[in-house]
Design a protein around this motif. Structure first.
Motif, PDB file in Angstrom:
ATOM      1  N   ILE A   1       0.996  -1.160   0.179  1.00  0.00           N
ATOM      2  CA  ILE A   1       0.043  -0.062   0.036  1.00  0.00           C
ATOM      3  C   ILE A   1       1.059   1.214  -0.143  1.00  0.00           C
ATOM      4  O   ILE A   1       0.673   2.378  -0.733  1.00  0.00           O
ATOM      5  N   SER A   2       1.892   1.142   0.902  1.00  0.00           N
ATOM      6  CA  SER A   2       2.697   2.455   0.752  1.00  0.00           C
ATOM      7  C   SER A   2       3.530   2.748  -0.433  1.00  0.00           C
ATOM      8  O   SER A   2       3.857   3.748  -0.855  1.00  0.00           O
ATOM      9  N   SER A   3       3.488   1.462  -1.244  1.00  0.00           N
ATOM     10  CA  SER A   3       4.358   1.934  -2.676  1.00  0.00           C
ATOM     11  C   SER A   3       3.309   2.437  -3.474  1.00  0.00           C
ATOM     12  O   SER A   3       3.945   3.030  -4.821  1.00  0.00           O
ATOM     13  N   TRP A   4       2.023   2.561  -3.121  1.00  0.00           N
ATOM     14  CA  TRP A   4       1.167   2.976  -4.331  1.00  0.00           C
ATOM     15  C   TRP A   4       1.320   4.459  -4.622  1.00  0.00           C
ATOM     16  O   TRP A   4       1.120   4.844  -5.899  1.00  0.00           O
ATOM     17  N   GLN A   5       1.668   5.349  -3.520  1.00  0.00           N
ATOM     18  CA  GLN A   5       2.191   6.658  -3.934  1.00  0.00           C
ATOM     19  C   GLN A   5       3.604   6.786  -4.174  1.00  0.00           C
ATOM     20  O   GLN A   5       3.919   8.323  -4.247  1.00  0.00           O
ATOM     21  N   GLN A   6       4.435   5.950  -4.147  1.00  0.00           N
ATOM     22  CA  GLN A   6       5.922   6.226  -4.565  1.00  0.00           C
ATOM     23  C   GLN A   6       5.874   6.229  -5.769  1.00  0.00           C
ATOM     24  O   GLN A   6       5.666   5.370  -6.673  1.00  0.00           O
ATOM     25  N   PRO A   7       6.882   7.005  -6.502  1.00  0.00           N
ATOM     26  CA  PRO A   7       7.531   7.353  -7.868  1.00  0.00           C
ATOM     27  C   PRO A   7       8.177   6.082  -8.155  1.00  0.00           C
ATOM     28  O   PRO A   7       9.032   5.559  -7.442  1.00  0.00           O
ATOM     29  N   GLN A   8       8.085   5.521  -9.168  1.00  0.00           N
ATOM     30  CA  GLN A   8       8.978   4.441 -10.021  1.00  0.00           C
ATOM     31  C   GLN A   8      10.274   5.257 -10.404  1.00  0.00           C
ATOM     32  O   GLN A   8      10.488   6.287 -10.414  1.00  0.00           O
ATOM     33  N   VAL A   9      11.260   4.206 -10.376  1.00  0.00           N
ATOM     34  CA  VAL A   9      12.627   4.720 -10.606  1.00  0.00           C
ATOM     35  C   VAL A   9      12.807   4.751 -12.263  1.00  0.00           C
ATOM     36  O   VAL A   9      13.917   5.359 -12.878  1.00  0.00           O
ATOM     37  N   SER A  10      11.651   4.156 -12.920  1.00  0.00           N
ATOM     38  CA  SER A  10      11.829   4.332 -14.500  1.00  0.00           C
ATOM     39  C   SER A  10      11.866   5.682 -14.972  1.00  0.00           C
ATOM     40  O   SER A  10      12.791   5.812 -16.082  1.00  0.00           O
ATOM     41  N   SER A  11      11.461   6.662 -14.621  1.00  0.00           N
ATOM     42  CA  SER A  11      11.380   7.970 -14.947  1.00  0.00           C
ATOM     43  C   SER A  11      13.006   8.462 -14.863  1.00  0.00           C
ATOM     44  O   SER A  11      13.522   9.291 -15.656  1.00  0.00           O
ATOM     45  N   ARG A  12      13.525   8.327 -13.620  1.00  0.00           N
ATOM     46  CA  ARG A  12      14.919   8.433 -13.317  1.00  0.00           C
ATOM     47  C   ARG A  12      15.905   7.611 -14.432  1.00  0.00           C
ATOM     48  O   ARG A  12      16.687   8.514 -14.934  1.00  0.00           O
ATOM     49  N   LEU A  13      15.677   6.377 -14.670  1.00  0.00           N
ATOM     50  CA  LEU A  13      16.382   5.716 -15.558  1.00  0.00           C
ATOM     51  C   LEU A  13      16.515   6.414 -17.047  1.00  0.00           C
ATOM     52  O   LEU A  13      17.463   6.578 -17.728  1.00  0.00           O
ATOM     53  N   GLN A  14      15.009   6.832 -17.317  1.00  0.00           N
ATOM     54  CA  GLN A  14      15.018   7.573 -18.647  1.00  0.00           C
ATOM     55  C   GLN A  14      15.878   8.767 -18.657  1.00  0.00           C
ATOM     56  O   GLN A  14      16.476   9.026 -19.806  1.00  0.00           O
ATOM     57  N   LEU A  15      15.836   9.754 -17.812  1.00  0.00           N
ATOM     58  CA  LEU A  15      16.811  10.941 -17.570  1.00  0.00           C
ATOM     59  C   LEU A  15      18.173  10.547 -17.443  1.00  0.00           C
ATOM     60  O   LEU A  15      19.041  11.268 -18.322  1.00  0.00           O
ATOM     61  N   TYR A  16      18.547   9.626 -16.892  1.00  0.00           N
ATOM     62  CA  TYR A  16      20.048   9.131 -16.871  1.00  0.00           C
ATOM     63  C   TYR A  16      20.361   8.523 -18.461  1.00  0.00           C
ATOM     64  O   TYR A  16      21.702   8.979 -18.510  1.00  0.00           O
ATOM     65  N   GLN A  17      19.568   7.900 -19.051  1.00  0.00           N
ATOM     66  CA  GLN A  17      19.851   7.589 -20.515  1.00  0.00           C
ATOM     67  C   GLN A  17      19.986   8.879 -21.465  1.00  0.00           C
ATOM     68  O   GLN A  17      20.883   9.147 -22.019  1.00  0.00           O
ATOM     69  N   THR A  18      18.978   9.734 -20.970  1.00  0.00           N
ATOM     70  CA  THR A  18      19.112  11.110 -21.903  1.00  0.00           C
ATOM     71  C   THR A  18      20.078  11.947 -21.558  1.00  0.00           C
ATOM     72  O   THR A  18      21.034  12.331 -22.479  1.00  0.00           O
ATOM     73  N   ASP A  19      20.717  11.848 -20.420  1.00  0.00           N
ATOM     74  CA  ASP A  19      22.218  12.504 -19.947  1.00  0.00           C
ATOM     75  C   ASP A  19      23.299  11.805 -20.833  1.00  0.00           C
ATOM     76  O   ASP A  19      24.162  12.714 -21.165  1.00  0.00           O
TER      77      ASP A  19
END
Length: 512
Positions: free
Chosen positions: A27-45
């Protein structure tokens, strides 16, 4: 009350405690952001860094072809679009969490709740992330020649009051640096170096050195950037091209297996042992005991309680200490889990043939590698669907972000050994070696694969990962059911985790 009744009562109590702990984590993971967006930005960088490669010593036409193949025709515009997309996700996360707090404001403001609400902390983290994104979005706009758009992004940051003066001061520095004419602020260089990384730092320092007429510093910076860009090109090839090759190989493997199945029927390779279950001498109570006592209770309640009693401060351990702690924690959990399996099945020794088999003289290597390549396109498709369902929410394995931000080789080695050796051995023994065959006492092999895959996915305690991990678990279960050697799913599992860890390291090391 006899011993059996007492054991069942204890298991029932532990099951309730485990259900509360696991349910709370999900339940607590429900409101937590995924790391996938950060992975996308690392790849973009990483790709932005690679875009600075000039290809000295290479034919210009060849360099242009390589750059376009890796990065596309407009890498800066693509990067800007991706950064703006992640910023929109962060804004949506802030609005969603704020709405949740507003709905429960009475409870949060009561004197009975003195602890700060985790959602408020999450909002603050998302606000800081949003402002860090805005710093970089402004640099991208400026690099594209959109001076007014860059200024409109930086100006609100100068008075945003994020709690991080570095962000506001850096925004003011960048805004004045790209002004016409540029204005130089005190400590501009240190601000840039402290709050920007990689390509963004290079762009800002380059603009600064040009404004200061520091030609020698600019030449040194350009030489360093060329070296970094060359390294980024190699990493971009490893991260972008090799997975594409693996994806195509996986498609070809799936098509070949499907055609062979249609042509050869029950004689096809993937039809081996189809529908063949195991002889299970124990009941579901033994399965219940192993899962609750040997895995969930140990990992979620017992070990955390014992560690809390030791007063161990994990944060103070440092990167190597945290990595070694994670590995030791998992090894201890694995030892306890395997011990519970042995104690639970010992009354049924000798167990029937076919259980916990490590068949070295078999085709386990082909099953493991073939399963890995088949998993690539299937997991990519499921991940795309999963991202649409969760829209960046649902939580992720915290180890992913830890590895992304880690640079110490000893710590990275410890994380790799945990993910690529310890986890595949223990989890395959438990979920495929014990749970899957045990379930065939009550259901067909296909149903046992599906149910064991769900338990495997839920054990990772992240709602957004249930669908992709169920898919991976189903592939692992299929490979084991057909090969009848635990070496095959262990190899597949290890290959998957290893490639993931190496990719995270390459992405993280490319951000500096």
């Amino acid at each position: 009350m006899n011993i059996t009744s007492i054991r069942r009562a204890v298991l029932a109590v532990l099951t309730v405690l485990v259900a509360i702990a696991v349910g709370s984590s999900l339940i607590s993971s429900w409101q937590q952001p995924q790391v996938s967006s950060r992975l996308q930005l690392y790849q973009t960088d990483l790709f932005l860094q690679a875009a600075e490669w000039q290809g000295e010593g290479f034919d210009p036409a060849t360099v242009a072809q390589i750059r376009e193949a890796l990065l596309g025709k407009e890498p800066l515009q693509t990067a800007l679009d991706q950064y703006q997309s992640v910023r929109e996700e962060a804004t949506a996360n802030i609005e969603q969490a704020s709405a949740a707090i507003a709905e429960s404001s009475a409870e949060l403001n009561s004197s009975a709740s003195p602890r700060p609400d985790r959602r408020r902390v999450a909002i603050q983290q998302q606000v800081i992330l949003q402002q860090q994104l805005d710093l970089r979005i402004g640099v991208l706009q400026a690099a594209l020649g959109n001076r007014e758009a860059a200024s409109s992004v930086w100006e609100p940051l100068q008075t945003a009051g994020s709690g991080n003066d570095g962000i506001s001061q850096t925004a003011a520095t960048l805004n004045q640096l790209w002004a016409e004419p540029p204005t130089l602020r005190e400590q501009a260089e240190s601000r840039i170096e402290q709050n920007l990384e990689g390509w963004f730092r290079y762009q800002a320092l380059s603009q600064l050195y040009q404004a200061q007429n520091r030609s020698n510093a600019l030449r040194r910076l350009q030489a360093m950037e060329e070296n970094a860009a060359m390294a980024a090109v190699y990493k971009a090839i490893a991260i972008g091209v090799l997975p594409t090759i693996g994806f195509l190989a996986g498609i070809a493997t799936l098509v070949t297996l499907l055609v062979q199945r249609l042509r050869n029927g029950q004689d096809a390779w993937i039809a081996r042992n189809e529908g063949k279950s195991w002889e299970v001498p124990w009941t579901g109570e033994v399965v219940w005991q192993v899962l609750i006592l040997g895995f969930f209770f140990t990992g979620q309640l017992l070990l955390p309680f014992l560690i809390s009693q030791l007063g161990l401060n994990i944060v103070a351990l440092g990167s190597r200490g945290r990595a070694l702690y994670s590995m030791s924690y998992y090894l201890l959990m694995a030892i306890i889990g395997v011990s519970v399996i042995y104690i639970s099945v010992r009354p049924y020794l000798p167990i029937p043939e076919g259980w916990f088999r490590f068949r070295w003289r078999s085709d386990w290597l082909l099953w493991g590698l073939g399963g890995y390549f088949c998993a690539l396109p299937l997991m990519i498709g499921v991940s795309v669907l999963n991202q649409q369902i969760w829209q960046g929410q649902g939580g992720s394995n915290p180890l992913l972000q830890t590895v992304l931000e880690e640079s110490d080789p000893v710590a990275l080695t410890a994380f790799l050994l945990t993910a690529a050796v310890a986890a595949p051995i223990f989890e395959e023994v438990l979920f495929r070696g014990f749970l899957l065959p045990s379930l065939t006492r009550y259901m067909p092999v296909g149903g046992a694969i599906a149910l064991s895959s769900f338990v495997f996915a839920a054990a990772h305690l992240s709602l957004s990962e249930i669908l992709p991990l169920m898919t991976l678990g189903a592939i692992l279960g299929f490979v084991y059911a057909r090969s009848r050697s635990l070496l095959a799913p262990m190899l597949l599992h290890s290959a998957w985790n290893s490639v993931t860890m190496v990719s995270l390291f390459l992405l993280g090391s490319g951000a500096g």
